[in-house]
Every structure is written in structure tokens, then in C-alpha cells.
Scaffold this motif. Structure first.
Motif, mmCIF file in Angstrom:
data_model
loop_
_atom_site.group_PDB
_atom_site.id
_atom_site.type_symbol
_atom_site.label_atom_id
_atom_site.label_comp_id
_atom_site.label_asym_id
_atom_site.label_seq_id
_atom_site.Cartn_x
_atom_site.Cartn_y
_atom_site.Cartn_z
ATOM 1 N N GLU A 1 0.615 -0.642 0.027
ATOM 2 C CA GLU A 1 -0.261 0.234 -0.003
ATOM 3 C C GLU A 1 0.422 1.171 0.356
ATOM 4 O OE1 GLU A 1 -3.508 1.747 2.778
ATOM 5 O OE2 GLU A 1 -2.811 0.424 2.774
ATOM 6 N N LYS A 2 1.912 1.617 0.729
ATOM 7 C CA LYS A 2 2.964 2.628 0.865
ATOM 8 C C LYS A 2 3.583 2.408 -0.542
ATOM 9 C CE LYS A 2 3.535 2.810 6.336
ATOM 10 N NZ LYS A 2 3.878 3.888 6.262
ATOM 11 N N GLU A 3 3.656 1.630 -0.965
ATOM 12 C CA GLU A 3 4.634 2.169 -2.744
ATOM 13 C C GLU A 3 3.691 2.485 -3.114
ATOM 14 O OE1 GLU A 3 6.353 -0.893 -5.961
ATOM 15 O OE2 GLU A 3 6.864 -1.518 -3.846
ATOM 16 N N SER A 4 2.493 1.934 -3.176
ATOM 17 C CA SER A 4 1.145 2.189 -4.830
ATOM 18 C C SER A 4 0.586 3.478 -3.990
ATOM 19 C CB SER A 4 -0.066 1.850 -4.505
ATOM 20 O OG SER A 4 -0.360 1.564 -3.388
ATOM 21 N N GLU A 5 0.588 4.016 -2.966
ATOM 22 C CA GLU A 5 0.325 5.852 -2.422
ATOM 23 C C GLU A 5 1.295 6.410 -3.092
ATOM 24 O OE1 GLU A 5 -0.973 8.013 0.971
ATOM 25 O OE2 GLU A 5 0.043 5.939 1.698
ATOM 26 N N ALA A 6 2.582 5.942 -3.002
ATOM 27 C CA ALA A 6 3.614 7.170 -2.798
ATOM 28 C C ALA A 6 4.035 7.256 -5.114
ATOM 29 C CB ALA A 6 5.091 6.382 -3.042
ATOM 30 N N LYS A 7 3.430 6.504 -5.839
ATOM 31 C CA LYS A 7 3.297 5.832 -6.980
ATOM 32 C C LYS A 7 2.449 6.990 -7.048
ATOM 33 C CE LYS A 7 6.021 1.811 -7.843
ATOM 34 N NZ LYS A 7 5.827 0.594 -8.134
ATOM 35 N N ARG A 8 1.327 6.990 -6.739
ATOM 36 C CA ARG A 8 0.116 7.582 -7.515
ATOM 37 C C ARG A 8 0.710 9.296 -6.749
ATOM 38 N NH1 ARG A 8 -3.210 5.980 -3.953
ATOM 39 N NH2 ARG A 8 -3.360 7.075 -2.251
ATOM 40 N N ILE A 9 1.229 9.665 -5.775
ATOM 41 C CA ILE A 9 1.496 10.850 -5.134
ATOM 42 C C ILE A 9 2.541 11.825 -5.842
ATOM 43 C CG2 ILE A 9 2.423 12.432 -3.201
ATOM 44 C CD1 ILE A 9 1.074 10.673 -1.458
ATOM 45 N N GLU A 10 3.406 10.751 -6.855
ATOM 46 C CA GLU A 10 4.009 10.928 -7.754
ATOM 47 C C GLU A 10 3.290 11.627 -8.578
ATOM 48 O OE1 GLU A 10 8.150 9.124 -9.799
ATOM 49 O OE2 GLU A 10 7.686 8.293 -8.706
ATOM 50 N N ALA A 11 2.546 10.957 -9.138
ATOM 51 C CA ALA A 11 1.531 11.252 -10.770
ATOM 52 C C ALA A 11 0.889 12.319 -10.179
ATOM 53 C CB ALA A 11 0.809 9.895 -10.802
ATOM 54 N N GLU A 12 0.692 12.274 -8.581
ATOM 55 C CA GLU A 12 -0.763 13.567 -8.919
ATOM 56 C C GLU A 12 -0.073 14.601 -9.096
ATOM 57 O OE1 GLU A 12 -2.192 12.823 -5.121
ATOM 58 O OE2 GLU A 12 -3.906 11.194 -5.920
ATOM 59 N N ASN A 13 1.737 14.418 -8.979
ATOM 60 C CA ASN A 13 2.310 15.889 -8.567
ATOM 61 C C ASN A 13 2.499 16.715 -9.927
ATOM 62 O OD1 ASN A 13 2.062 16.267 -5.698
ATOM 63 N ND2 ASN A 13 3.620 15.440 -4.583
ATOM 64 N N ALA A 14 3.162 14.810 -11.145
ATOM 65 C CA ALA A 14 3.724 15.803 -12.036
ATOM 66 C C ALA A 14 2.695 16.554 -12.898
ATOM 67 C CB ALA A 14 3.853 13.952 -12.594
ATOM 68 N N LEU A 15 1.309 15.501 -12.906
ATOM 69 C CA LEU A 15 -0.360 16.367 -13.311
ATOM 70 C C LEU A 15 -0.426 17.661 -13.055
ATOM 71 C CD1 LEU A 15 -2.188 13.166 -13.171
ATOM 72 C CD2 LEU A 15 -1.086 14.261 -14.923
#
Length: 100
Positions: A14-28
Motif C-alpha cells: 500500500e505505501k508503495e502504490s500510494e507513493a506512486k500515485r502521489i508522484e503522478a499527482e504531483n506531475a499532473l
């Protein structure tokens, strides 16, 4: 603008998938810097204990939420996830604004 992020979740901590989602949100957010963005996803939804097939339940939830998206963004590995592939088919056939 509502952006739905499709990302593989099965078998990923969960922590890894959350980190990837946050990274994508920041890029978007950076890419759409002048837009007001709301990220929508199903990760806060919890399947009831009475549900026999939780993966199907979560997919149904994600498609319901996806119906409210203006844009769909697919994170790396989407093409190896059964749920993401279904979300991609829906997005590809029903939206013009999807991102890989």
C-alpha cells in the motif's frame, strides 16, 4: 477538472502504490499548472465483508468513479494489471482525454 489515476494495486504494498500515485499527482499538477484539479480514485473504498469477489467489487467501484473523470491517467505497469486493462478499454472507447 477531475483526473482518474489508473494504477496496478494487486500485490503491491500500500505505501508503495500510494507513493506512486502521489508522484503522478504531483506531475499532473505541474503539467496542468493553471487548472483546478481534483484527483478521483477508488483507493479509499473498502469492500464489505459480505462480498465474495473483492477484486470484482473494487473494479466496479473504480468504473463508477471513472464515470466522473474528465481525464484518465495510466501509471506504468497498467498493461500488466487486469483491472487497469479493463479501465483502459473503457477509457479508450469512451473518452478522448486519456494519458499513458
Amino acid at each position: 477538472m477531475k483526473i482518474f489515476i489508473s494504477q496496478p494495486l494487486t500485490g503491491i504494498p500500500e505505501k508503495e502504490s500510494e507513493a506512486k500515485r502521489i508522484e503522478a499527482e504531483n506531475a499532473l499538477k505541474y503539467y496542468y499548472n493553471d487548472e483546478t484539479i481534483e484527483f478521483i480514485h477508488h483507493t479509499e473504498c473498502i469492500a464489505p465483508d459480505s462480498v465474495d469477489n473483492k477484486r470484482v467489487w473494487y473494479l466496479g467501484k473504480s468504473l463508477t468513479i471513472l464515470a466522473n473523470a474528465d481525464i484518465v491517467a495510466f501509471l506504468p505497469g497498467w498493461d500488466e494489471s487486469e483491472g487497469c486493462k479493463i479501465e483502459h478499454i473503457v477509457a479508450e472507447n469512451l473518452w478522448k482525454n486519456w494519458i499513458k
